[in-house]
Scaffold this motif. Structure first.
Motif, PDB file in Angstrom:
ATOM      1  N   ALA A  10      13.126  31.988 -14.515  1.00  0.00           N
ATOM      2  CA  ALA A  10      12.680  30.790 -14.435  1.00  0.00           C
ATOM      3  C   ALA A  10      11.795  30.347 -15.736  1.00  0.00           C
ATOM      4  O   ALA A  10      12.148  29.157 -16.101  1.00  0.00           O
ATOM      5  N   ALA A  11      11.569  31.152 -16.319  1.00  0.00           N
ATOM      6  CA  ALA A  11      10.656  31.011 -17.640  1.00  0.00           C
ATOM      7  C   ALA A  11      11.822  30.772 -18.649  1.00  0.00           C
ATOM      8  O   ALA A  11      11.353  29.952 -19.729  1.00  0.00           O
ATOM      9  N   ASP A  12      12.838  30.924 -18.729  1.00  0.00           N
ATOM     10  CA  ASP A  12      13.983  30.748 -19.542  1.00  0.00           C
ATOM     11  C   ASP A  12      14.903  29.633 -19.339  1.00  0.00           C
ATOM     12  O   ASP A  12      15.706  29.137 -20.141  1.00  0.00           O
ATOM     13  N   LYS A  13      14.421  29.090 -18.158  1.00  0.00           N
ATOM     14  CA  LYS A  13      15.470  27.942 -17.858  1.00  0.00           C
ATOM     15  C   LYS A  13      15.030  26.652 -18.853  1.00  0.00           C
ATOM     16  O   LYS A  13      13.746  26.703 -18.888  1.00  0.00           O
ATOM     17  N   PRO A  14      15.806  26.051 -19.457  1.00  0.00           N
ATOM     18  CA  PRO A  14      15.641  24.923 -20.121  1.00  0.00           C
ATOM     19  C   PRO A  14      15.060  23.996 -19.612  1.00  0.00           C
ATOM     20  O   PRO A  14      15.054  23.640 -18.358  1.00  0.00           O
ATOM     21  N   VAL A  15      14.309  23.152 -20.506  1.00  0.00           N
ATOM     22  CA  VAL A  15      13.314  22.159 -19.865  1.00  0.00           C
ATOM     23  C   VAL A  15      14.080  20.612 -19.898  1.00  0.00           C
ATOM     24  O   VAL A  15      14.630  20.640 -21.004  1.00  0.00           O
ATOM     25  N   ALA A  16      13.965  20.109 -18.677  1.00  0.00           N
ATOM     26  CA  ALA A  16      14.578  18.685 -18.806  1.00  0.00           C
ATOM     27  C   ALA A  16      13.810  17.777 -19.641  1.00  0.00           C
ATOM     28  O   ALA A  16      12.758  17.814 -19.827  1.00  0.00           O
ATOM     29  N   ALA A  17      14.413  16.566 -19.998  1.00  0.00           N
ATOM     30  CA  ALA A  17      13.762  15.551 -20.442  1.00  0.00           C
ATOM     31  C   ALA A  17      12.644  15.160 -19.701  1.00  0.00           C
ATOM     32  O   ALA A  17      12.734  14.912 -18.706  1.00  0.00           O
ATOM     33  N   ILE A 113      23.414   8.521 -19.420  1.00  0.00           N
ATOM     34  CA  ILE A 113      22.934   9.826 -19.168  1.00  0.00           C
ATOM     35  C   ILE A 113      22.986  10.565 -20.363  1.00  0.00           C
ATOM     36  O   ILE A 113      22.883  11.708 -20.407  1.00  0.00           O
ATOM     37  N   MET A 114      23.628  10.162 -21.437  1.00  0.00           N
ATOM     38  CA  MET A 114      23.817  10.998 -22.797  1.00  0.00           C
ATOM     39  C   MET A 114      22.829  10.792 -23.657  1.00  0.00           C
ATOM     40  O   MET A 114      22.216   9.957 -23.795  1.00  0.00           O
ATOM     41  N   PRO A 115      22.213  12.280 -23.777  1.00  0.00           N
ATOM     42  CA  PRO A 115      20.779  12.261 -24.542  1.00  0.00           C
ATOM     43  C   PRO A 115      21.352  12.128 -26.226  1.00  0.00           C
ATOM     44  O   PRO A 115      21.827  12.866 -26.836  1.00  0.00           O
ATOM     45  N   LEU A 116      20.936  10.931 -26.555  1.00  0.00           N
ATOM     46  CA  LEU A 116      21.172  10.626 -28.068  1.00  0.00           C
ATOM     47  C   LEU A 116      20.292  11.445 -29.350  1.00  0.00           C
ATOM     48  O   LEU A 116      20.448  11.357 -30.426  1.00  0.00           O
ATOM     49  N   GLY A 117      19.067  11.779 -28.471  1.00  0.00           N
ATOM     50  CA  GLY A 117      18.240  12.561 -29.437  1.00  0.00           C
ATOM     51  C   GLY A 117      17.191  13.075 -28.792  1.00  0.00           C
ATOM     52  O   GLY A 117      17.102  12.991 -27.335  1.00  0.00           O
ATOM     53  N   GLY A 118      16.213  13.841 -29.227  1.00  0.00           N
ATOM     54  CA  GLY A 118      14.942  14.625 -28.575  1.00  0.00           C
ATOM     55  C   GLY A 118      13.741  13.462 -28.353  1.00  0.00           C
ATOM     56  O   GLY A 118      14.168  12.136 -28.306  1.00  0.00           O
ATOM     57  N   PHE A 123       7.365   2.183 -29.815  1.00  0.00           N
ATOM     58  CA  PHE A 123       6.358   1.318 -29.417  1.00  0.00           C
ATOM     59  C   PHE A 123       5.343   1.861 -28.784  1.00  0.00           C
ATOM     60  O   PHE A 123       4.609   1.773 -27.784  1.00  0.00           O
ATOM     61  N   GLY A 124       4.645   3.100 -29.453  1.00  0.00           N
ATOM     62  CA  GLY A 124       3.674   3.706 -28.831  1.00  0.00           C
ATOM     63  C   GLY A 124       3.630   4.785 -27.731  1.00  0.00           C
ATOM     64  O   GLY A 124       2.714   5.289 -27.283  1.00  0.00           O
ATOM     65  N   HIS A 125       4.968   4.870 -27.453  1.00  0.00           N
ATOM     66  CA  HIS A 125       4.990   5.908 -26.418  1.00  0.00           C
ATOM     67  C   HIS A 125       6.072   7.115 -26.758  1.00  0.00           C
ATOM     68  O   HIS A 125       7.071   6.846 -27.560  1.00  0.00           O
ATOM     69  N   HIS A 126       5.589   8.272 -26.313  1.00  0.00           N
ATOM     70  CA  HIS A 126       6.503   9.340 -26.531  1.00  0.00           C
ATOM     71  C   HIS A 126       7.781   9.451 -25.523  1.00  0.00           C
ATOM     72  O   HIS A 126       7.251  10.194 -24.428  1.00  0.00           O
ATOM     73  N   THR A 127       8.747   9.321 -25.797  1.00  0.00           N
ATOM     74  CA  THR A 127       9.937   9.269 -24.881  1.00  0.00           C
ATOM     75  C   THR A 127      10.930   9.897 -25.375  1.00  0.00           C
ATOM     76  O   THR A 127      11.296   9.851 -26.545  1.00  0.00           O
ATOM     77  N   PRO A 128      11.928  10.495 -24.625  1.00  0.00           N
ATOM     78  CA  PRO A 128      13.364  10.898 -24.989  1.00  0.00           C
ATOM     79  C   PRO A 128      14.229   9.875 -25.352  1.00  0.00           C
ATOM     80  O   PRO A 128      14.100   8.833 -24.779  1.00  0.00           O
ATOM     81  N   LEU A 129      15.186  10.133 -26.255  1.00  0.00           N
ATOM     82  CA  LEU A 129      16.033   9.116 -26.645  1.00  0.00           C
ATOM     83  C   LEU A 129      17.291   9.133 -25.766  1.00  0.00           C
ATOM     84  O   LEU A 129      18.369   9.460 -26.300  1.00  0.00           O
ATOM     85  N   GLN A 130      17.033   8.773 -24.596  1.00  0.00           N
ATOM     86  CA  GLN A 130      17.960   8.883 -23.568  1.00  0.00           C
ATOM     87  C   GLN A 130      17.557   7.737 -22.656  1.00  0.00           C
ATOM     88  O   GLN A 130      16.266   7.792 -22.121  1.00  0.00           O
ATOM     89  N   LEU A 131      18.506   7.289 -21.815  1.00  0.00           N
ATOM     90  CA  LEU A 131      18.157   6.104 -20.914  1.00  0.00           C
ATOM     91  C   LEU A 131      17.623   6.681 -19.592  1.00  0.00           C
ATOM     92  O   LEU A 131      16.522   6.159 -19.159  1.00  0.00           O
ATOM     93  N   THR A 132      18.227   7.833 -19.304  1.00  0.00           N
ATOM     94  CA  THR A 132      17.746   8.489 -17.737  1.00  0.00           C
ATOM     95  C   THR A 132      18.662   9.869 -17.746  1.00  0.00           C
ATOM     96  O   THR A 132      19.587   9.960 -18.502  1.00  0.00           O
ATOM     97  N   THR A 198      22.204  16.757 -18.203  1.00  0.00           N
ATOM     98  CA  THR A 198      22.543  16.563 -19.659  1.00  0.00           C
ATOM     99  C   THR A 198      21.399  16.917 -20.738  1.00  0.00           C
ATOM    100  O   THR A 198      21.730  17.925 -21.374  1.00  0.00           O
ATOM    101  N   SER A 199      20.357  16.783 -20.168  1.00  0.00           N
ATOM    102  CA  SER A 199      19.169  17.313 -21.453  1.00  0.00           C
ATOM    103  C   SER A 199      18.938  18.610 -21.329  1.00  0.00           C
ATOM    104  O   SER A 199      18.696  19.370 -22.212  1.00  0.00           O
ATOM    105  N   GLU A 200      19.190  19.157 -20.020  1.00  0.00           N
ATOM    106  CA  GLU A 200      18.863  20.810 -19.847  1.00  0.00           C
ATOM    107  C   GLU A 200      20.079  21.393 -20.378  1.00  0.00           C
ATOM    108  O   GLU A 200      19.770  22.429 -21.185  1.00  0.00           O
ATOM    109  N   ILE A 201      21.421  20.920 -20.435  1.00  0.00           N
ATOM    110  CA  ILE A 201      22.420  21.587 -21.125  1.00  0.00           C
ATOM    111  C   ILE A 201      22.156  21.607 -22.339  1.00  0.00           C
ATOM    112  O   ILE A 201      22.454  22.698 -23.235  1.00  0.00           O
ATOM    113  N   VAL A 202      21.809  20.683 -22.984  1.00  0.00           N
ATOM    114  CA  VAL A 202      21.475  20.547 -24.403  1.00  0.00           C
ATOM    115  C   VAL A 202      20.312  21.513 -25.097  1.00  0.00           C
ATOM    116  O   VAL A 202      20.555  22.206 -25.900  1.00  0.00           O
ATOM    117  N   ALA A 203      19.244  21.217 -23.998  1.00  0.00           N
ATOM    118  CA  ALA A 203      18.369  22.351 -24.408  1.00  0.00           C
ATOM    119  C   ALA A 203      18.659  23.734 -24.331  1.00  0.00           C
ATOM    120  O   ALA A 203      18.352  24.766 -25.091  1.00  0.00           O
TER     121      ALA A 203
END
Length: 460
Positions: A10-17, A113-118, A123-132, A198-203
């Motif tokens: 569980a500790a090694d499990k990649p973190v989702a966006a 669902i494609m993660p284009l970036g981290g 606009f002042g928010h910390h968000t993943p470069l991914q729609l959903t 997809t975000s976990e697979i990239v991580a």
């Protein structure tokens, strides 16, 4: 597995966006960003394709509208918008219009669902470069591709014409057939990553891209993605020499442009999925990722690496189109059902055994290779697989050579032939000679078929 092992896994499990700091209006902004990104990419890739194929065929390609002809695609789009709206008299007007809309809109949905970036600041928010993202986000692409098939078959049926109907049926059969092999090819990636997000697979690919351990899945996916997008050499749904133009034979103007747009966006979608699942997604290449303690592997830099990997696949599409001829439809379908699907099923079973060996189900012994520790059981399984693959290849090549020899023996040309042996004259091939006629007569039977009557004799 013990409790400690489960905690370690569980500790090694990649973190989702993390979308906790993403308000609804920011999601709308990202959706608009994706829409513009895809439209500009399509405009550029059409110009890119025409220029590259022009170079391959020793001609300039578009070079009049704008610098280097960059505005030629935009001019073609404007021309489609102002063309006369032509629709067959027997067409179903509503379905005829909805079909291309379904096809094009599904292509946009799949890219969401494609993660284009981290994680980036927008606009002042910390968000993943991914729609959903979803727990089964990778399966969404396959589901959307299935819905897009409705646009194709409805477009062919609603035209009220024979050739579009045949093209729609052929395209639907092709999409369904190769979607099976594509889905099976992704199963190996899911087993390696332990997730379908997809975000976990990239991580999970931060240490090793899955193109290395899942190389067989990558090759199969590349073949199936060309078949899914109806691109040469697999553009059999629109073979001009066979079915005039396929499912969009009766389409023109903006309706045709929607099918055209959907095809190119589908190319970007399958390329983005390949980048996400096999090439580390938005992460920088290993050498560049180590520069400046990962400085080039964070923030908006991910969009650059993602786009570069994406365009590498787009060049591959263009290269195939300018190099290979169209395959035969029956051979293509046989290849999918009788080769790709069985090989993919066997590969998924092999990956299941490898992952079980990595988890310690077959023993805990390890061997150090190339600075990494590998389970002994995994190496044994890989060795058995290599022996089976080599043995199968040897048997297959032996059968191919045997069939070639049998065909060559059956096709041997005799030195002499009797042109009347089959009852009708057959000309000799180059290097052959005719059987000489027997002495005292000719080789041709001049005996009349029947005795003429007195009336026939009177007429001569």
């Amino acid at each position: 597995m013990t409790g400690l092992t489960l905690l370690a896994a569980a500790a090694d499990k990649p973190v989702a966006a993390d979308f906790s700091d993403t308000p609804v209006w920011l999601s709308l902004v990202k959706a608009l960003f994706l829409f513009v990104y895809l439209l500009l990419s399509v405009l550029l890739v059409i110009w890119f394709e025409r220029r590259i194929i022009g170079r391959m065929q020793q001609r300039p390609g578009p070079n009049r509208n704008g610098p280097f002809g960059l505005l030629q695609t935009l001019a073609d789009g404007m021309k489609s918008m102002f063309k006369e709206d032509v629709r067959p008299k027997g067409a179903d007007a509503l379905i005829f219009t909805i079909a291309p809309v379904i096809f094009a809109s599904m292509a946009f949905v799949a890219f969401s669902i494609m993660p284009l970036g981290g994680m980036v600041w927008m606009f002042g928010h910390h968000t993943p470069l991914q729609l959903t993202d979803l727990p089964v986000a990778a399966l969404l692409v396959l589901a959307v591709a299935g819905v897009a098939a409705y646009g194709i078959v409805l477009g062919g049926w609603s035209a009220g014409s024979t050739y579009p109907l045949l093209g729609g049926l052929r395209a639907t059969a092709q999409l369904i057939s190769y979607e099976i092999a594509m889905g099976l090819a992704l199963v190996a990636v899911f087993m390696y990553a332990g997730s379908m997000s997809t975000s976990e697979i990239v991580a999970a690919q931060s240490d090793l891209w899955y193109i290395v351990p899942a190389c067989v899945s990558f090759v199969i996916y590349v073949i199936t993605m060309v078949g899914e997008t109806n691109r040469l050499p697999f553009d059999l749904a629109e073979g001009e020499g066979e079915i005039v133009g396929g499912y969009f034979t009766e389409y023109s103007g903006m309706r045709f442009a929607m099918f055209f747009l959907g095809e190119y966006i589908n190319m970007f979608t399958v390329s983005a999925l390949a980048t996400t699942l096999f090439l580390g997604g938005w992460q920088a290449p290993p050498g560049i990722a180590a520069i400046g303690d990962g400085m080039l592997n964070t923030g908006w830099w991910g969009l650059l690496w993602f786009s570069l990997k994406l365009w590498m696949f787009m060049f591959f599409f263009v290269w195939l189109r300018g190099t290979l001829p169209r395959t035969r439809y029956d051979q293509f379908m046989r290849f999918g059902w009788k080769f790709l699907i069985p090989v993919t099923v066997a590969w998924v079973i092999a990956v299941a055994f490898i992952r079980g060996a990595d988890a310690g189900f077959f023993g805990d012994g390890t061997v150090g290779l190339f600075g990494r520790e590998f389970p002994v059981s995994s190496l044994i399984i890989v060795g058995v697989l290599a022996v089976l693959v080599l043995g199968s290849t040897w048997i297959w090549e032996t059968k191919v050579e045997q069939r070639a020899k049998e065909a060559e023996a059956a096709a041997e040309v005799p030195d002499e032939i009797d042109p009347w042996a089959e009852g009708y004259p057959v000309p000799p091939l180059p290097g052959q000679r005719l059987v000489e006629a027997p002495r005292g007569g000719t080789a041709i039977d001049t005996k009349p078929a029947s005795t003429p009557t007195s009336e026939e004799e009177h007429r001569g």
